[in-house]
Design an enzyme around this catalytic site. Sequence first.
Site, PDB file in Angstrom:
ATOM      1  N   CYS A   1     -80.033  35.814 -83.460  1.00 17.92           N
ATOM      2  CA  CYS A   1     -80.708  35.631 -82.174  1.00 17.92           C
ATOM      3  C   CYS A   1     -80.474  36.768 -81.176  1.00 17.92           C
ATOM      4  O   CYS A   1     -81.440  37.355 -80.664  1.00 17.92           O
ATOM      5  CB  CYS A   1     -80.325  34.307 -81.531  1.00 17.92           C
ATOM      6  SG  CYS A   1     -79.906  32.977 -82.636  1.00 17.92           S
TER       7      CYS A   1
ATOM      8  N   ARG B   1     -69.726  34.619 -91.053  1.00 20.57           N
ATOM      9  CA  ARG B   1     -69.021  33.619 -90.257  1.00 20.57           C
ATOM     10  C   ARG B   1     -67.632  33.405 -90.855  1.00 20.57           C
ATOM     11  O   ARG B   1     -67.486  33.270 -92.071  1.00 20.57           O
ATOM     12  CB  ARG B   1     -69.805  32.303 -90.203  1.00 20.57           C
ATOM     13  CG  ARG B   1     -71.130  32.458 -89.475  1.00 20.57           C
ATOM     14  CD  ARG B   1     -71.901  31.165 -89.339  1.00 20.57           C
ATOM     15  NE  ARG B   1     -73.188  31.416 -88.708  1.00 20.57           N
ATOM     16  CZ  ARG B   1     -74.142  30.506 -88.528  1.00 20.57           C
ATOM     17  NH1 ARG B   1     -73.931  29.260 -88.927  1.00 20.57           N
ATOM     18  NH2 ARG B   1     -75.289  30.828 -87.958  1.00 20.57           N
TER      19      ARG B   1
ATOM     20  N   GLN C   1     -80.198  34.597 -94.064  1.00 23.81           N
ATOM     21  CA  GLN C   1     -80.962  33.469 -93.529  1.00 23.81           C
ATOM     22  C   GLN C   1     -82.421  33.849 -93.336  1.00 23.81           C
ATOM     23  O   GLN C   1     -82.734  34.975 -92.936  1.00 23.81           O
ATOM     24  CB  GLN C   1     -80.344  33.047 -92.198  1.00 23.81           C
ATOM     25  CG  GLN C   1     -80.781  31.684 -91.711  1.00 23.81           C
ATOM     26  CD  GLN C   1     -79.938  31.236 -90.531  1.00 23.81           C
ATOM     27  OE1 GLN C   1     -79.669  32.007 -89.620  1.00 23.81           O
ATOM     28  NE2 GLN C   1     -79.524  29.994 -90.542  1.00 23.81           N
TER      29      GLN C   1
ATOM     30  N   ASP D   1     -84.557  33.663 -91.085  1.00 21.79           N
ATOM     31  CA  ASP D   1     -84.511  33.409 -89.654  1.00 21.79           C
ATOM     32  C   ASP D   1     -85.745  33.982 -88.960  1.00 21.79           C
ATOM     33  O   ASP D   1     -86.285  35.003 -89.379  1.00 21.79           O
ATOM     34  CB  ASP D   1     -83.259  34.086 -89.090  1.00 21.79           C
ATOM     35  CG  ASP D   1     -82.714  33.386 -87.878  1.00 21.79           C
ATOM     36  OD1 ASP D   1     -83.252  32.331 -87.529  1.00 21.79           O
ATOM     37  OD2 ASP D   1     -81.753  33.898 -87.292  1.00 21.79           O
TER      38      ASP D   1
ATOM     39  N   HIS E   1     -87.542  34.216 -84.727  1.00 22.70           N
ATOM     40  CA  HIS E   1     -87.555  33.852 -83.307  1.00 22.70           C
ATOM     41  C   HIS E   1     -88.930  34.177 -82.749  1.00 22.70           C
ATOM     42  O   HIS E   1     -89.436  35.287 -82.930  1.00 22.70           O
ATOM     43  CB  HIS E   1     -86.455  34.602 -82.553  1.00 22.70           C
ATOM     44  CG  HIS E   1     -85.086  34.184 -82.982  1.00 22.70           C
ATOM     45  ND1 HIS E   1     -84.423  34.815 -84.009  1.00 22.70           N
ATOM     46  CD2 HIS E   1     -84.292  33.164 -82.569  1.00 22.70           C
ATOM     47  CE1 HIS E   1     -83.257  34.213 -84.203  1.00 22.70           C
ATOM     48  NE2 HIS E   1     -83.158  33.212 -83.340  1.00 22.70           N
TER      49      HIS E   1
ATOM     50  N   LYS F   1     -84.271  20.024 -80.338  1.00 21.84           N
ATOM     51  CA  LYS F   1     -84.581  20.606 -81.642  1.00 21.84           C
ATOM     52  C   LYS F   1     -85.103  19.546 -82.602  1.00 21.84           C
ATOM     53  O   LYS F   1     -84.872  18.343 -82.425  1.00 21.84           O
ATOM     54  CB  LYS F   1     -83.343  21.278 -82.238  1.00 21.84           C
ATOM     55  CG  LYS F   1     -82.163  20.333 -82.436  1.00 21.84           C
ATOM     56  CD  LYS F   1     -80.973  21.056 -83.053  1.00 21.84           C
ATOM     57  CE  LYS F   1     -79.800  20.097 -83.259  1.00 21.84           C
ATOM     58  NZ  LYS F   1     -78.698  20.713 -83.999  1.00 21.84           N
TER      59      LYS F   1
ATOM     60  N   HIS G   1     -86.473  29.025 -81.910  1.00 17.68           N
ATOM     61  CA  HIS G   1     -85.660  29.376 -83.070  1.00 17.68           C
ATOM     62  C   HIS G   1     -86.248  28.640 -84.269  1.00 17.68           C
ATOM     63  O   HIS G   1     -86.481  27.432 -84.192  1.00 17.68           O
ATOM     64  CB  HIS G   1     -84.212  28.934 -82.879  1.00 17.68           C
ATOM     65  CG  HIS G   1     -83.547  29.484 -81.662  1.00 17.68           C
ATOM     66  ND1 HIS G   1     -82.551  30.439 -81.729  1.00 17.68           N
ATOM     67  CD2 HIS G   1     -83.705  29.208 -80.342  1.00 17.68           C
ATOM     68  CE1 HIS G   1     -82.129  30.718 -80.506  1.00 17.68           C
ATOM     69  NE2 HIS G   1     -82.821  29.985 -79.645  1.00 17.68           N
TER      70      HIS G   1
END
Length: 662
Positions: free
Chosen positions: A353, A382, A400, A402, A404, A486, A532
């Site tokens: 992000c 992580r 990921q 991912d 946005h 979400k 997201h």
Amino acid sequence: MHVTLPDGKVLELAEGATGLDAAAAIGPGLARAALAITVDGEERDLSRELPEGATIGIVTDRSPEGLALIRHDAAHVLAAALLELYPGIQISIGPSIEHGFYYDVLPPEGVVLSDADFPAIEAKMAEHIAADETFVRQVVPVEDALERYRAEGQRFKVELIEDLVRDADPDHPLETVTLYTNGPFTDLCRGPHAPSTKRIGAFKIQSLAGAYWRGDASREQLTRIYGTAFFKKKDLTAHLERLELARQRDHRKLGKELGLYHFSEAAPGSAFWTPSGTRVFNDLVGLSREMGDERGYTEVKTPQLYDSSLWKTSGHWDKYRDDMFLTATGDVATAAEEGRAIEPNMGFKPMNCPGHYELYRQTRWSYRDLPVRFSEPGLLHRNELSGALHGLLRVRQFCQDDAHLFVAEDQIQDEVTACLRFAQDTYRLFGFADEDFTYELSTRPENRLGSDEMWDRAEGDLRTALEANELPYVVHEGDGAFYGPKIDIQFHDSLGRSWQLGTVQIDYQAPERFDLTYTGADNAEHRPVVLHRALLGSYERFVGILLEHTGGALPFWLQPVHVALLTVSDRHADAAHAIAGRLRAAGLRVEVDDRTETVGRKIRETELGKVPLMAVVGDREADEDTLTLRHHGGEEDAPAPVADVVERLGAALRSRALSPAG
């Protein structure tokens, strides 16, 4: 006194009536079946008095809460058994969990619990259950409870009580705690419990694991004993059979057998993907790219390592720092020689992000450009605890799918709907049916940012999108992110387990923190809203879930090898390799097994490798240019010209067919 039943009927009872009295007033059968009672939504023991005017419900073995209740009972019985079997054992906490219960304990010095101890533990638990011990609730002064557990040498219980006192509201200091006794055992517990231990119909101790006290790696490592319990023996048997099937389908076992990946202490928590596994991984990334391109996503690439200033702006430096891998720049060697400590000032990204926000604000955007959809198969790190690592399902390095989306407020509804449809289109390519999914709408938490008006709008947009697409959903009140609500997409696999795959989240706060803007039709600056979006989640975790769901029999288009050609003898190798070349030209992945092994052995090994198709190449195939395809599992096609096989399988691959039949 009067109480109200779930159907609205008012029940008149004698003053001081208990939950059991209420159940008996409704009917003797219900009184016999009753386990607990709900009072204005709160579960309580049947023996407690009811308040005037309450709305009540009776908990039985048919109630959703029933299993959790007797599993909590079983945790207490487990602790009682352990205290009798291992004098001096320290007990801490023992809750019910989704599929059973556990109790965390610290065995006496010199005692190491193992699977070999399970029969003795179960036998002792069975004695307490057969004794039909009543669960007795007591409310005692804090000092009395502390004195009791200090005298028993149960220091974890002492610490729990001291923490409850410390964390209590200063205006309402904690004066009492609740204890529950069954037989010789008394535990610190809020309850409730069933009337007696006899309600535990069938149970099983299942496994051991390590667990740090209070989840703190600097504290004692305890032994966590897992078990499960059911009302009926047949339900326990069915559950254990499902667990055995799950063990057979464990992605760690299948990944090794299929040669897809392995783990090494050289990089704990990070997968080493083999050539076969890399093909699967790259196909998933390629799918995300292809489908994203068709839907207006633009792929970007952002750095791995960021200065702490970015993480401070995003809020992660304060809230997520312990879960990040941090490093420092500067002359580390000189600082070490001089005895100076260098504070970390850089962090490897645990999510994409902030990088996407930084990228967005490097360009001046107009309302005509919106929505801006950034996607990135970003590599993330992580700092997961070593005890939490679990194959591909919990790793320290992952990638990921991912994205946005930077949108104007009036675009939120359409873009959320598009994300949900994108998810459905993606999941169908793996053979997942629409009915395999449920959706969770998580709403405003107590500790949140933004106005109630903003939350009303955001929650309304998500709710409208779910209902417009006729998607079944449940509301999780207060479970949203601090920045917005979400939708989480839950997949129910072939073994009945639930996995979160996708998520769509609305974020009004990041544009404020990062000063993100676009120029509106009025030529003034406006804030975009960030969505997201992830559909598969991490590719690693998705591969693990897919392996367990399919038992390793991946969809045809995703297989690392589509066809195996097995030669009868050395003289057939040239023909097999020539056929393989024609299949590869159609995009198929082909292996030729031209070893000097028997055909029977080659067939067995190929079958174990779950290759979807194999064909033996001998004199007839070489002379007639034909193949007889054998499917994984044993079904065999009629002989067909190689050209026809190439055309048919190529079409199945291009259409991302689940099976070679198309």
